[in-house]
Design a protein around this motif. Structure first.
Motif, PDB file in Angstrom:
ATOM      1  N   PRO A 334      38.040   0.714 -23.963  1.00 48.68           N
ATOM      2  CA  PRO A 334      38.839   0.606 -22.733  1.00 48.68           C
ATOM      3  C   PRO A 334      38.279   1.442 -21.589  1.00 48.68           C
ATOM      4  CG  PRO A 334      40.263   0.890 -24.650  1.00 48.68           C
ATOM      5  CD  PRO A 334      38.863   1.103 -25.131  1.00 48.68           C
ATOM      6  N   VAL A 335      37.712   2.593 -21.932  1.00 52.53           N
ATOM      7  CA  VAL A 335      37.139   3.460 -20.894  1.00 52.53           C
ATOM      8  C   VAL A 335      35.957   2.774 -20.209  1.00 52.53           C
ATOM      9  CG1 VAL A 335      35.848   5.590 -20.505  1.00 52.53           C
ATOM     10  CG2 VAL A 335      37.904   5.624 -21.917  1.00 52.53           C
ATOM     11  N   ALA A 336      35.059   2.202 -21.015  1.00 53.05           N
ATOM     12  CA  ALA A 336      33.907   1.513 -20.448  1.00 53.05           C
ATOM     13  C   ALA A 336      34.344   0.344 -19.576  1.00 53.05           C
ATOM     14  CB  ALA A 336      32.978   1.028 -21.555  1.00 53.05           C
ATOM     15  N   GLU A 337      35.362  -0.394 -20.023  1.00 55.36           N
ATOM     16  CA  GLU A 337      35.848  -1.529 -19.251  1.00 55.36           C
ATOM     17  C   GLU A 337      36.481  -1.073 -17.943  1.00 55.36           C
ATOM     18  OE1 GLU A 337      36.469  -4.947 -17.632  1.00 55.36           O
ATOM     19  OE2 GLU A 337      35.255  -4.662 -19.455  1.00 55.36           O
ATOM     20  N   ALA A 338      37.162   0.076 -17.954  1.00 54.58           N
ATOM     21  CA  ALA A 338      37.765   0.607 -16.720  1.00 54.58           C
ATOM     22  C   ALA A 338      36.683   0.926 -15.688  1.00 54.58           C
ATOM     23  CB  ALA A 338      38.584   1.855 -17.036  1.00 54.58           C
TER      24      ALA A 338
END
Length: 377
Positions: A334-338
């Motif tokens: 989720p962090v990378a996608e954010a």
């Protein structure tokens, strides 16, 4: 005293940058003798104080050494018309080979600006772009650690007969930072002009090659480094980083205002709200708004700038920065996608900016108001 003797003495003087002495180059404007006094009017090719002073001293020394040791010499230095500009500036034109220069700024420290800058740069490289990163936080450089190259040192290479620095490369990003030139326990204690000169050298005295993006990680505030940057290169746009809390929002508002000053006039591509909420790993659906809720969103609406993204407060982002592998490289998280969402939104706003607005011009200094060195009448 005779003029021909003095002229012969002056043939030993060459102005900086000239290939011929001041007689052959036509720099000697006038020469007068009154008793034991010699008056020399000479043209200087540069308005720089140290160059004018050196020319004056060289003329005094030449007359005393080669003609009349006891002559009273007065030198009037005139700046050549070709060396004068309507208003002074540090450099002049676009940075060769660099298509877009984007500043990452914040009015306040501690909001994660460098983390956002590092992840934007790494994310752009991950997407296949050619990316450069300038760590302009002269007093607190962090990019060498964030990209796992703390011991690296830029090499010196020859480009068209000129010695230049070769940026350090990590994860496909070309990086230059003052941190590469200082020891880890060494403080950079410089006044503003020295720090500005260092920034100018990082940008202009380096071989960047062809870049789609140059990301510039600015220090907190709105000071010397910021002004030096907008004087040195034409910024394509700026991204402002803030947290949701009112203390940070107040300074972020000032950061946006700086780029909107008419004499600077750099488009603000958008605002990034960092540390938007905390989600514990064991409760992935829960959100705790430690620094307030949607403060960056409301500020973006108030200032009429896009909200590029909201980045959560996650332990892995801190850990990835400490170990030198930006969180955006953690595929499938989720962090990378954010971060990738943030980057895609930034590129969208950049495309709109490049289509709708003309290229940004280098800022010129047109007033000395506020400079303590200026004598007030």
């Amino acid at each position: 005293m005779e003029k021909n003797v003095i002229r012969e003495a002056l043939s030993h003087v060459t102005a900086q940058g000239d290939n011929a002495n001041i007689l052959e180059s036509g720099r000697l404007r006038n020469l007068q003798i009154f008793g034991d006094e010699v008056i020399v009017d000479v043209e200087c090719p540069s308005p720089a104080l140290h160059i004018k002073k050196k020319l004056e001293v060289d003329i005094l020394k030449a007359i005393h050494d080669h003609a009349y040791p006891k002559a009273k010499v007065k030198v009037n230095v005139i700046v050549a018309e070709s060396a004068k500009e309507e208003t002074p500036r540090l450099r002049g034109s676009e940075l060769p080979g660099v298509k877009n220069i984007i500043a990452i700024a914040s009015g306040k420290g501690g909001v994660g600006k460098s983390t956002v800058a590092a992840n934007i740069a790494a994310g752009l490289a991950k997407m296949g772009f050619e990316v450069g990163l300038v760590d302009a936080d002269i007093y607190g450089p962090s990019m060498p650690i964030m990209f796992d190259v703390p011991q690296a040192r830029p090499l010196s290479i020859q480009v068209n007969g000129r010695g230049m620095m070769q940026p350090v490369e990590s994860y496909g990003v070309k990086i230059l930072s003052i941190g590469f030139f200082a020891q880890s326990n060494q403080a950079v204690v410089w006044r503003g002009p020295m720090a500005s000169k260092a920034l100018n050298q990082l940008i202009w005295d380096s071989y960047w090659g062809e870049l789609d993006f140059m990301i510039v990680d600015l220090p907190p505030g709105t000071g010397d480094i910021h002004l030096s940057l907008v004087q040195s290169v034409p910024l394509t746009g700026a991204v402002i980083v803030t947290t949701p809390q009112p203390v940070s929002l107040a300074d972020a508002r000032k950061g946006v205002a700086m780029f909107r000053i008419p004499s600077i006039n750099v488009p603000v591509l958008g605002l990034v709200e960092n540390m938007s909420w905390f989600t514990p790993a064991e409760l992935p659906e829960n959100r705790y708004y430690i620094f307030g809720k949607d403060g960056g969103k409301y500020l973006a609406e108030e200032l009429n700038v896009p909200l590029l993204g909201q980045i959560p407060l996650v332990q892995s982002i801190r850990e990835s920065g400490d170990v030198g592998r930006p969180a955006v490289l953690q595929d499938g998280t989720p962090v990378a996608e954010a971060f990738m969402h943030l980057i895609r939104r930034m590129i969208e706003e950049l495309m709109i900016r490049n289509e709708m607005l003309p290229p940004t011009e280098v800022t010129r200094i047109t007033t000395m108001a506020g400079c303590s060195a200026v004598k007030k009448s």
